[in-house]
Each structure stands twice: as C-alpha cells, then as structure tokens.
Design a protein around this motif. Structure first.
Motif, PDB file in Angstrom:
ATOM      1  N   PRO A  37       0.828  -1.211   0.000  1.00  0.00           N
ATOM      2  CA  PRO A  37       0.000   0.000   0.000  1.00  0.00           C
ATOM      3  C   PRO A  37       0.863   1.262   0.000  1.00  0.00           C
ATOM      4  CG  PRO A  37       0.023  -0.977   2.178  1.00  0.00           C
ATOM      5  CD  PRO A  37       0.821  -1.878   1.299  1.00  0.00           C
ATOM      6  N   VAL A  38       0.262   2.351  -0.348  1.00  0.00           N
ATOM      7  CA  VAL A  38       0.963   3.606  -0.491  1.00  0.00           C
ATOM      8  C   VAL A  38       1.543   4.108   0.835  1.00  0.00           C
ATOM      9  CG1 VAL A  38      -1.079   5.020  -0.105  1.00  0.00           C
ATOM     10  CG2 VAL A  38       0.782   5.897  -1.538  1.00  0.00           C
ATOM     11  N   ARG A  39       2.665   4.833   0.740  1.00  0.00           N
ATOM     12  CA  ARG A  39       3.280   5.411   1.927  1.00  0.00           C
ATOM     13  C   ARG A  39       3.368   6.916   1.755  1.00  0.00           C
ATOM     14  NH1 ARG A  39       8.476   4.029   5.120  1.00  0.00           N
ATOM     15  NH2 ARG A  39       9.079   6.053   5.928  1.00  0.00           N
ATOM     16  N   VAL A  40       2.931   7.646   2.776  1.00  0.00           N
ATOM     17  CA  VAL A  40       2.934   9.111   2.696  1.00  0.00           C
ATOM     18  C   VAL A  40       3.676   9.695   3.883  1.00  0.00           C
ATOM     19  CG1 VAL A  40       1.518  11.187   2.544  1.00  0.00           C
ATOM     20  CG2 VAL A  40       0.701   9.063   1.539  1.00  0.00           C
ATOM     21  N   ASP A  41       4.686  10.509   3.586  1.00  0.00           N
ATOM     22  CA  ASP A  41       5.445  11.154   4.657  1.00  0.00           C
ATOM     23  C   ASP A  41       5.201  12.654   4.674  1.00  0.00           C
ATOM     24  OD1 ASP A  41       7.627   9.155   5.914  1.00  0.00           O
ATOM     25  OD2 ASP A  41       7.236   8.620   3.820  1.00  0.00           O
ATOM     26  N   TYR A  42       5.156  13.200   5.879  1.00  0.00           N
ATOM     27  CA  TYR A  42       5.002  14.634   6.053  1.00  0.00           C
ATOM     28  C   TYR A  42       6.226  15.173   6.772  1.00  0.00           C
ATOM     29  CZ  TYR A  42       0.144  14.085   4.682  1.00  0.00           C
ATOM     30  OH  TYR A  42      -1.008  13.805   3.980  1.00  0.00           O
ATOM     31  N   GLU A  43       6.641  16.369   6.368  1.00  0.00           N
ATOM     32  CA  GLU A  43       7.836  16.964   6.987  1.00  0.00           C
ATOM     33  C   GLU A  43       7.681  18.479   7.020  1.00  0.00           C
ATOM     34  OE1 GLU A  43      11.386  16.007   4.878  1.00  0.00           O
ATOM     35  OE2 GLU A  43      12.708  16.746   6.467  1.00  0.00           O
ATOM     36  N   LEU A  44       8.162  19.098   8.085  1.00  0.00           N
ATOM     37  CA  LEU A  44       8.090  20.553   8.172  1.00  0.00           C
ATOM     38  C   LEU A  44       9.036  21.195   7.163  1.00  0.00           C
ATOM     39  CD1 LEU A  44       7.936  21.445  11.990  1.00  0.00           C
ATOM     40  CD2 LEU A  44       6.083  21.325  10.318  1.00  0.00           C
ATOM     41  N   THR A  45       8.590  22.282   6.546  1.00  0.00           N
ATOM     42  CA  THR A  45       9.484  23.088   5.716  1.00  0.00           C
ATOM     43  C   THR A  45      10.258  24.040   6.621  1.00  0.00           C
ATOM     44  OG1 THR A  45       7.836  24.810   5.464  1.00  0.00           O
ATOM     45  CG2 THR A  45       7.817  23.040   3.836  1.00  0.00           C
ATOM     46  N   ASP A  46      11.178  24.807   6.051  1.00  0.00           N
ATOM     47  CA  ASP A  46      11.880  25.810   6.851  1.00  0.00           C
ATOM     48  C   ASP A  46      10.888  26.809   7.443  1.00  0.00           C
ATOM     49  OD1 ASP A  46      14.220  24.586   6.249  1.00  0.00           O
ATOM     50  OD2 ASP A  46      14.859  26.031   4.724  1.00  0.00           O
ATOM     51  N   LEU A  47       9.904  27.157   6.608  1.00  0.00           N
ATOM     52  CA  LEU A  47       8.872  28.071   7.080  1.00  0.00           C
ATOM     53  C   LEU A  47       8.131  27.480   8.280  1.00  0.00           C
ATOM     54  CD1 LEU A  47       7.644  30.825   6.355  1.00  0.00           C
ATOM     55  CD2 LEU A  47       6.000  29.644   4.893  1.00  0.00           C
ATOM     56  N   GLY A  48       7.799  26.213   8.161  1.00  0.00           N
ATOM     57  CA  GLY A  48       7.128  25.528   9.257  1.00  0.00           C
ATOM     58  C   GLY A  48       8.005  25.475  10.508  1.00  0.00           C
ATOM     59  N   GLN A  49       9.292  25.198  10.307  1.00  0.00           N
ATOM     60  CA  GLN A  49      10.240  25.177  11.432  1.00  0.00           C
ATOM     61  C   GLN A  49      10.287  26.528  12.137  1.00  0.00           C
ATOM     62  OE1 GLN A  49      12.414  22.653  12.409  1.00  0.00           O
ATOM     63  NE2 GLN A  49      12.228  21.168  10.737  1.00  0.00           N
ATOM     64  N   SER A  50      10.217  27.590  11.337  1.00  0.00           N
ATOM     65  CA  SER A  50      10.343  28.934  11.906  1.00  0.00           C
ATOM     66  C   SER A  50       9.164  29.287  12.807  1.00  0.00           C
ATOM     67  CB  SER A  50      10.481  29.978  10.792  1.00  0.00           C
ATOM     68  OG  SER A  50       9.234  30.223  10.181  1.00  0.00           O
ATOM     69  N   LEU A  51       8.148  28.464  12.721  1.00  0.00           N
ATOM     70  CA  LEU A  51       6.973  28.699  13.552  1.00  0.00           C
ATOM     71  C   LEU A  51       7.140  28.113  14.948  1.00  0.00           C
ATOM     72  CD1 LEU A  51       4.452  30.187  12.854  1.00  0.00           C
ATOM     73  CD2 LEU A  51       3.466  28.082  11.960  1.00  0.00           C
ATOM     74  N   LEU A  52       8.059  27.174  15.074  1.00  0.00           N
ATOM     75  CA  LEU A  52       8.221  26.485  16.348  1.00  0.00           C
ATOM     76  C   LEU A  52       8.572  27.422  17.510  1.00  0.00           C
ATOM     77  CD1 LEU A  52       9.974  23.204  15.118  1.00  0.00           C
ATOM     78  CD2 LEU A  52       7.567  23.565  15.695  1.00  0.00           C
ATOM     79  N   PRO A  53       9.477  28.403  17.305  1.00  0.00           N
ATOM     80  CA  PRO A  53       9.760  29.326  18.405  1.00  0.00           C
ATOM     81  C   PRO A  53       8.530  30.110  18.860  1.00  0.00           C
ATOM     82  CG  PRO A  53      11.451  29.489  16.724  1.00  0.00           C
ATOM     83  CD  PRO A  53      10.388  28.613  16.157  1.00  0.00           C
ATOM     84  N   VAL A  54       7.671  30.439  17.916  1.00  0.00           N
ATOM     85  CA  VAL A  54       6.440  31.144  18.289  1.00  0.00           C
ATOM     86  C   VAL A  54       5.574  30.251  19.166  1.00  0.00           C
ATOM     87  CG1 VAL A  54       4.354  32.267  17.436  1.00  0.00           C
ATOM     88  CG2 VAL A  54       6.480  32.492  16.159  1.00  0.00           C
TER      89      VAL A  54
END
Lengths: 135, 135
Positions: A89-106
């Motif tokens: 069956p299909v495999r789908v991975d999700y990963e934060l972009t740099d933009l997404g990473q930059s949200l973590l400090p907030v």
DNA sequence: CCGTATCCACAATGATACTG
DNA sequence: CAGTATCATTGTGGATACGG
C-alpha cells in the motif's frame, strides 16, 4: 429613515472591519495556530518526518477527517511537505518546511507563557467564580 | 463483538485525549488568544485604561454582546480589571493587570512572525491552488 | 494505508430589542 | 452608558461508510 441609518452604518462598519480582519496577517496566523489540531501536528512533526499513521498515533484523539484536513492546510500554506511513495500500500510522509520550522519558536513562546502563568489564570478564575456565588 | 471493539477503543481514546487537552496549559492559552476578539481588545487596552465605549469604537466591528463577553472572560482570567464609577450615567473602565501586560510580548511574537512570513504563506497558498487547477 | 464524501450535532457569533 | 436576553444563522468537528 433616521432609524434605519444607525443599523445601516453598523452594517457597513462590520463589513469593512471583516475585510480588515481578513487582510490582517496576525489574525490570519492566529486563525491557523488556534486550529484545534495544528499545534499538535506541528509538535509531532518537530521531531522530524512522520508517516500519516505515526502522526495519527501521536495525536491520539484526532479523527481521520481532521488529521487529513489539518495536514492539507499545512501543505497548502507551505508549512509542511507531503511526499507520496507509490508502493502498495501507499506510503505518505510529512515533513516541516523551513517556514514551518520557523513557527516552532512562536509556539514555544506560547507554551512558555502558558506554563509560567496559567496557574495564575486558573487561580483568578476560581476567585472570580467564588465571589459570584457568595454574592 | 470484535467489530465494536475498534470503535469503542477510539471512543475511549478520544475521551482521554479530550481530558488531556482540557488540562494542557498551552491549549488553554491558545483557546483564549485565538478568540476572535481577545487579541484586539488586548491591543486596545495596551495603551492604558479605556472606557467600554472607547474600546467599542477602537474595535469597530465588535457587537455589544461579544465585547461584553470578551471583557468578562479577561476579567475572570485575571488579565484585566473592571472598575465601575457609580455616576449617572455609570462609567466603567477596563485596564490590563500585570498578568495581562505580560501577555503582550507573546502577542507581539505572533504579530512579528505574521508580518515577516505571512506573505510567504500566501504565496505558497496561491501556488498550491494554481497547481490544483492546472492539474 | 491513506484518504474522500456525506450527514449530523453542537457551539459560537451576530442581530435585535429591552433595562438600570 | 453599559449592559442583558432572546432568537436565527453559521461554522466546526465527529461518526460513518466507501474508494484508490
């Protein structure tokens, strides 16, 4: 005539204000962050790429519908990437972009305030409710 | 029997997760901040004490009901004080507490990220939508 | 495994009208 | 001036069933 004018002006004011809010960057961001599941998914992805079902397990309470919806908005907003591996069956991975990473400090600023002060809020709340009851 | 077990376990998981979320300080804070009007009222009060109608004018789009409700929760949570001066007609002033003031930097972190990065988000969004349409 | 589609219940918000 | 009360509307999330 005069009686309708006030209501009419309120209506116009509201419409303009809605437009203002819709265009306001802070509000747009808050609307995203405050989504019931966005913060939790962000936290799950902060540890690196995850498969759909891994996220589902981490964020235990989420329904399939809401998890998919949340991941789609993150992808659409450029905060995460979606990678499909067409196995069966299909495999789908999700990963934060740099933009997404930059949200973590907030998110952490929010978390830090919450952990430092929410007990004060809870205390104030119970005092307030107490006074309401005693009169 | 086996078929109901899966649904049953999901239900239990959800209940537990709801309890977890209800107790989570970060979520409690996000629930407050994400309220449609809290941020705007906080911003209005950041310039010092304000009367009810002053706030209403600043936050032009808010209804009486929602403004009152918002101010009540801020008061209940110890974020603002409500001072009644029993003149005729009555005068009511609202003012941020120290706790409320301490929230302003958090709001600013959100605002700063939004102003720095929301255009990236908007760009990603339109690219995503474009690709959807062209297939 | 990773979704999509449909239906439904409930909470949140606003309009409106009235009060001390 | 500063609310409160009620009603109508909408939006959001979950349950369920089905599809690639």
């Amino acid at each position: 005539m005069a009686t309708t004018t006030a209501a009419r002006r309120r209506e116009i004011a509201r419409t303009e204000y809605d437009a203002f809010l819709a265009a306001c960057p802070s509000r747009q961001l808050l609307d995203r962050l405050s989504d019931k599941w966005v913060g939790l998914v962000l936290a799950a992805l902060s540890n690196g790429p995850q498969r759909y079902n891994e996220i589902a397990r981490t964020v235990a309470g989420v329904s399939q519908k809401m998890l998919t919806q949340t991941l789609r908005t993150l992808e659409r907003d450029g905060l995460a990437t979606r990678t499909v591996t067409p196995t069966v069956p299909v495999r789908v991975d999700y990963e934060l972009t740099d933009l997404g990473q930059s949200l973590l400090p907030v998110m952490r600023a929010i978390k830090d305030w919450a952990e430092a002060h929410m007990d004060d809020v809870l205390l104030a709340r119970s005092r307030y409710d107490m006074e309401k009851m005693t009169g």
